[in-house]
Design an enzyme around this catalytic site. Structure first.
Site, PDB file in Angstrom:
ATOM      1  CG  LEU A 139      -1.775  -1.483   0.882  1.00 60.25           C
ATOM      2  CD1 LEU A 139      -2.900  -0.777   2.608  1.00 60.25           C
ATOM      3  CD2 LEU A 139      -2.623  -1.288   0.016  1.00 60.25           C
ATOM      4  N   PRO A 140       1.913   1.294  -0.793  1.00 54.28           N
ATOM      5  CG  PRO A 140       2.298   2.085  -3.269  1.00 54.28           C
ATOM      6  CD  PRO A 140       1.615   0.726  -2.343  1.00 54.28           C
ATOM      7  CG  HIS A 141       0.635   5.436   2.281  1.00 55.92           C
ATOM      8  ND1 HIS A 141       0.989   4.058   2.862  1.00 55.92           N
ATOM      9  CD2 HIS A 141       0.613   6.451   2.719  1.00 55.92           C
ATOM     10  CE1 HIS A 141       1.622   3.926   3.756  1.00 55.92           C
ATOM     11  NE2 HIS A 141       1.640   6.237   3.894  1.00 55.92           N
ATOM     12  CB  ALA A 142       3.047   9.573  -1.198  1.00 48.80           C
TER      13      ALA A 142
END
Length: 154
Positions: A64-67
């Site tokens: 769950l990459p997030h930014a």
């Protein structure tokens, strides 16, 4: 908040192979650019910066990459299914084949966390992940993700 609010049908892609975690994040950036007109380079930099704080591979083949990004005004998602899993430094050391990336406005505190919790809860369902892994059509993947959440809400 519903997945249908943050995941456009054209923000889903099946990728035959990614050679590395960095290459996979570049694929996320490419799709973020085509689906949401986000700056691909800025997206990749923000994701890599977040990964440097700790990997977003949550286990069981899911990442769950997030930014947070300047210049956007709503939470947006990207979904990738990999035909060949890639090492993602996950907590369980298993390679990743399901990736749901989230982008939020810089000032979106609670909304970002709600979206992350929603996606995390959704992808914790092993039966749902099995259905996702069994399909290679983007429209079908979108329908599975959206309908699964609608059924649980009912």
């Amino acid at each position: 908040m519903k997945l249908s609010q943050i995941l456009k049908p054209d923000a889903i892609k099946v990728i035959s192979s990614a050679s590395s975690k960095k290459r996979l994040l570049q694929d996320v950036g490419d799709l973020a650019h085509s689906a949401y007109h986000l700056d691909q380079e800025h997206v990749v930099e923000a994701l890599l910066e977040r990964e440097s704080l700790g990997p977003t591979g949550v286990g069981h083949g899911v990442a769950l990459p997030h930014a947070r990004l300047a210049g956007i005004d709503e939470v947006s998602g990207i979904f990738l299914r990999l035909e060949k899993p890639v090492d993602f430094d996950s907590v369980d050391r298993q390679p990743v084949d399901i990736v749901f990336a989230l982008f939020a406005p810089e000032e979106a505190g609670v909304e970002h966390l709600k979206a992350l919790a929603l996606v995390s809860r959704t992808l914790r369902d092993s039966l749902l992940c099995k259905k996702l892994r069994a399909n290679a059509d983007a429209a079908t993947l979108h329908a599975i993700l959206i309908s699964e959440q609608d059924m649980k809400a009912a």
